[in-house]
Design a protein around this motif. Structure first.
Motif, mmCIF file in Angstrom:
data_model
loop_
_atom_site.group_PDB
_atom_site.id
_atom_site.type_symbol
_atom_site.label_atom_id
_atom_site.label_comp_id
_atom_site.label_asym_id
_atom_site.label_seq_id
_atom_site.Cartn_x
_atom_site.Cartn_y
_atom_site.Cartn_z
ATOM 1 N N ILE A 54 2.598 29.547 15.714
ATOM 2 C CA ILE A 54 2.152 28.541 16.683
ATOM 3 C C ILE A 54 3.050 28.603 17.913
ATOM 4 O O ILE A 54 2.578 28.605 19.054
ATOM 5 C CB ILE A 54 2.168 27.127 16.047
ATOM 6 C CG1 ILE A 54 1.094 27.025 14.966
ATOM 7 C CG2 ILE A 54 1.945 26.067 17.119
ATOM 8 C CD1 ILE A 54 1.136 25.733 14.152
ATOM 9 N N GLY A 57 2.157 31.263 20.209
ATOM 10 C CA GLY A 57 0.806 31.231 20.755
ATOM 11 C C GLY A 57 -0.183 32.117 20.016
ATOM 12 O O GLY A 57 -1.261 32.412 20.519
ATOM 13 N N MET A 59 -1.527 31.246 17.212
ATOM 14 C CA MET A 59 -2.344 30.387 16.365
ATOM 15 C C MET A 59 -2.493 29.038 17.063
ATOM 16 O O MET A 59 -1.510 28.512 17.594
ATOM 17 C CB MET A 59 -1.614 30.225 15.029
ATOM 18 C CG MET A 59 -2.378 29.488 13.988
ATOM 19 S SD MET A 59 -1.466 29.560 12.424
ATOM 20 C CE MET A 59 -2.596 28.647 11.403
ATOM 21 N N ASP A 60 -3.718 28.501 17.081
ATOM 22 C CA ASP A 60 -3.944 27.193 17.682
ATOM 23 C C ASP A 60 -4.185 26.184 16.562
ATOM 24 O O ASP A 60 -5.288 26.076 16.034
ATOM 25 C CB ASP A 60 -5.153 27.244 18.624
ATOM 26 C CG ASP A 60 -5.375 25.912 19.303
ATOM 27 O OD1 ASP A 60 -4.546 24.996 19.140
ATOM 28 O OD2 ASP A 60 -6.392 25.773 20.022
#
Ligand SMILES: Cc1ncc(C[n+]2csc(CCOP(=O)(O)OP(=O)(O)O)c2C)c(N)n1
Ligand code: SF4
Lengths: 410, 367
Positions: A54, A57, A59-60
């Protein structure tokens, strides 16, 4: 594992990662929305891995740091009710601390997916693997799977979401992994690209059960004796339907990835002509398989059967594979004090599954590897010796055999 | 990514209620509950549903507001309601708020403010659920309101003492005996003030009473409007637990404030405001009534001797006369050299009616 033609339709690449990192990769690909974490070894490395993804960036998702396991499981339970795809997990006493939230998640039929990094229950301070933590949900309405290696960790995570979220099932799913032996050991794992996951995993849709202002429903009002039996029976029906859904999903995952052994519920190793079959869950498969090979070289007809899904329990498969054998030895990495013949939980299930067979084999229980103690190849030889002796006549043996216990302990 | 977002987005447009005519006529908490007559916690449910409106979901912990409210086939909730575990209100609202936030961000749900309101009793909220409420108040990127309905006991399990039960009250676990007259020997914890002190980033924390309906509804609206994780502690008369005739609920709720036992205040974005009668007392425009008037109307204090009443009064006096911030900060003196904060106080929120300031307050019927 052989990569067949089918898998080439989907881009995959190989990585050397741990069991929990393999799960983390699957969570990224499954587009998980909400996760909650609370530290306890060995499960927690999966949360460190997603936190990093996360932060980078890749994985949202929202990763909520909870102040306890109880909160952790309540966070994802309620996020799941809003329609979010969620992930959570714990180990040992942490899993037990969350137990209240864990049982209601199943009763509410919310498809939460959780990782149990198996760990002994304190006290005395014991951080190594034991299966009693995850087994505590065996009667609670959770689907329960025991992973044995890295690739399986990744693939089964997709499988878990697909089955748990299927409208015919709608039950939470716990993936169990032996602490350290699998959670923290590295494996070569094929990591698929997004297209495979999109082909396999439809978006989560709660439909009429979504907790949202557009849908003014009351969730979990008081039933009491009026309806609770019916609700329980519905959960049972869902658990029964899960068998078919698992088989279907497993077949498709095999087609898309080009890997995985043919049976979704159990893995069998050299059992076709085996007189004796050893049974276990999780990483104990490794020493047992090595021992089986060595025993076979010495002319012993021994095979191994690994239970993958513990809930639903693979009793059909067990009956199919085990009828008429000379002896079945169940290796439990857990213990159930005061239970039938002083055995483990798996032993009791296996014995019960085979009871109806006309040609049922003797089933002998073994307790090994508690608290993270290693189960060696030599231990498996010892297990096999005991199995043969017990099966040959000592059937009235009152209790399971404990393997490798030192000194006088009574 | 929401994880780094400091300020909450998508807050509802809920106007302050200035007069009784501004109160929405729609009911989102209606018939179908089986709480006791005169239950002020049930009245609070009605207020919160009215104040928050239809784009709201509620999550209720185990307790009277679950067990006596949501019998299957007879739920009073018109807006969505979901159960959570006794100690999990804080976690539950954060989970739901995160669920909406992420799905809206990813386009899985249309973007709009959704009011997520968690409801905990004092047993669940101030005792076992305190850690989860505290944790919730730290997750500042989510919008959620936690309302603690404080009926001062574990009412649903037949009235046992909680950390929020007043000193000396008789409960199922703290009877008055022949050898020990007082077995509830713990002073009531000041949960809302404790939460203010520990959570400087929380943008709204308040203390209210269900006996002052407009004030409660405005506090709920203010909390939802300023957003982030917020907390409101509401004192609710409980005829069964306090042992009085249900017709006097409102009177007793009001007496608690008039006697200075329950102060009404709110901390909005770092600014402390006293409200209504409490504000008048703080400003010296009104005298506190003796606590005897409040205590002696309830069966739970019937065993009190003069000494007990005096002790209770002295503790309340201390809170008003010794504390630097009355009812709020249990510190009598500041270190040498530090100036004592002035008593200049902020005006009531958004020009709302300063209910109770007019005297007896607007009459409200019990449900
Ligand atoms: C973990 C757990 N412990 C105990 C209970 C039993 N229980 C049910 S309702 C209740 C009372 C809760 O009291 P409070 O939160 O003050 O709410 P009230 O009943 O006063 O509305 C208790 C203790 C429970 N449901 N869960
Ligand atoms: S016991 Fe008290 S809180 Fe519970 S329903 Fe009755 S009046 Fe309300």
């Amino acid at each position: 594992m052989a990569v067949t033609e089918a898998s080439k339709r989907f881009a995959q690449h190989e990585e050397l990662i741990t069991g929990t990192e393999a799960v983390a990769q699957a969570l990224r690909l499954a587009d998980v929305d909400v996760m909650a974490g609370y530290p306890i070894r060995p499960y927690d490395s999966v949360m460190s891995a997603v936190a990093k993804m996360i932060a980078n960036g890749q994985m949202d998702a929202d990763f909520i740091i909870a102040e306890s396991e109880h909160s952790q499981f309540e966070i994802v339970k309620h996020a799941s009710a809003t329609g979010a795809r969620v992930f959570v997990g714990s180990s040992g006493v942490g899993w037990m601390y969350a137990m209240e939230a864990i049982v209601v998640t199943a009763a509410l039929r919310l498809p939460v997916v959780a990782l149990v990094g198996n760990r002994a229950l304190d006290d005395p301070g014991a951080f190594g693997v034991e299966h009693n933590d995850a087994l505590a949900v065996r009667d609670a309405g959770w689907l329960l799977y025991w992973v044995a290696e890295g690739q399986e960790a990744l693939d089964t995570t997709f499988l878990a979401y697909r089955v748990a979220e299927d409208a015919r099932v709608s039950l939470p799913c716990a993936l169990s992994m032996d602490g350290a032996f699998l959670t923290h050991s590295q494996h070569l794992v094929m990591v698929p690209e997004k297209d495979l996951v999109e082909a396999f995993l439809p978006p989560y849709d709660l439909k009429k059960r979504r907790f949202h202002p557009d849908n003014p429903i009351s969730i979990a009002p008081q039933y009491n004796e009026d309806w609770v039996m019916e609700t329980r029976k519905q959960s049972d029906a869902a658990m029964r339907r899960a068998r078919g859904v698992i088989a279907e999903a497993y077949e498709e995952l095999r087609r898309l990835t080009g890997r995985g052994d043919p049976n979704p519920f159990v893995e069998t190793y050299r059992i076709e002509d085996a007189d004796y079959v050893l049974i276990g869950m999780g990483t104990v498969a490794m020493p047992i398989k090595v021992a089986v090979d060595q025993m076979r070289e010495r002319g012993k007809r021994v095979g191994f059967l690994r239970i993958k899904w513990f809930r639903p329990f693979p009793d059909e498969e067990l009956r199919h594979f085990l009828h008429g054998r000379k002896g079945v030895g169940v290796v439990d990495r857990d213990y159930s004090y005061g239970s039938t013949r002083h055995g483990g939980a798996v032993y009791n299930e296996v014995r019960s599954a085979l009871y109806d067979l006309a040609d049922r084999p003797p089933v002998i229980g073994f307790i090994a590897g508690l608290g993270g103690r290693e189960v060696s190849v030599e231990d498996v030889f010892r297990i096999q010796e005991q199995l043969e002796r017990s099966a040959a006549g000592d059937l009235l043996a009152e209790s399971a055999h404990w393997i490798g216990v030192r000194g006088p302990v009574e | 990514m929401a994880i780094t977002e400091a300020r909450p987005a998508g807050r509802p447009d809920l106007a302050p209620i200035r007069t009784i005519r501004d109160v929405p006529v729609e009911e989102f908490y209606t018939s179908g509950h089986r709480t006791c007559q005169g239950c002020h916690s049930a009245l609070l449910m009605k207020y919160l549903a009215k104040a928050a409106g239809p784009r709201t979901v509620t999550i209720g912990a185990t307790g009277c507001m679950y067990v006596a409210n949501t019998s299957y086939y007879a739920t009073p909730w018109v807006i969505p309601w979901m159960h959570t575990q006794l100690g999990a209100t804080g976690a539950a609202v954060i989970g739901a708020a995160a669920g909406y936030a992420v799905q809206q961000r990813k386009g899985k749900l249309p973007e709009e403010p959704i009011n997520v309101i968690g409801i905990a009793g004092d047993g669940g909220g101030a005792d076992m659920g305190l850690s989860a409420i505290s944790a919730a108040l730290q997750h500042t990127q989510y919008n959620a309101l936690i309302i603690l309905y404080d009926n001062e006991s574990y009412a649903n399990t037949d009235i046992q003492a909680s950390g929020s039960t007043p000193w000396g009250a008789v409960t199922a676990f703290t009877p008055s005996g022949t050898v020990r007259r007082i077995t509830q020997d713990r002073w009531k914890k000041n949960t809302p003030a404790m939460l203010v002190a520990g959570h400087p980033e929380a943008r709204y924390i308040g203390s209210a009473s269900a006996a002052f309906g407009v004030d409660v509804m405005n506090k709920i609206r203010t909390a939802l409007r300023v957003g982030g994780p917020t907390y409101l502690h509401v004192h609710d008369a409980c005829p069964k637990g306090w042992d009085f005739d249900p017709r006097y609920s409102r009177e007793l709720g009001q007496l608690a404030v008039e006697c200075g036992v329950v102060p009404l205040w709110e901390v909005v974005e770092g600014e402390l405001r006293y409200n209504g009668i409490t504000r008048q007392i703080v400003e010296g425009r009104r005298k506190r009534k003796p606590v005897r008037e409040y205590l002696m109307r309830q069966g739970r204090f019937a065993h009190f001797t003069e000494d007990d009443i005096e002790y209770f009064q002295s503790k309340v006096d201390e809170m008003w006369e010794k504390w630097i911030l009355p009812g709020f900060l249990p510190v009598a003196a500041l270190p040498e050299g530090l100036p004592r904060p002035g008593r200049k106080l902020a005006a009531p929120a958004d020009g709302a009616v300063d209910e109770g300031a007019a005297g007896e307050g607007a009459g409200e019927a019990a449900p």
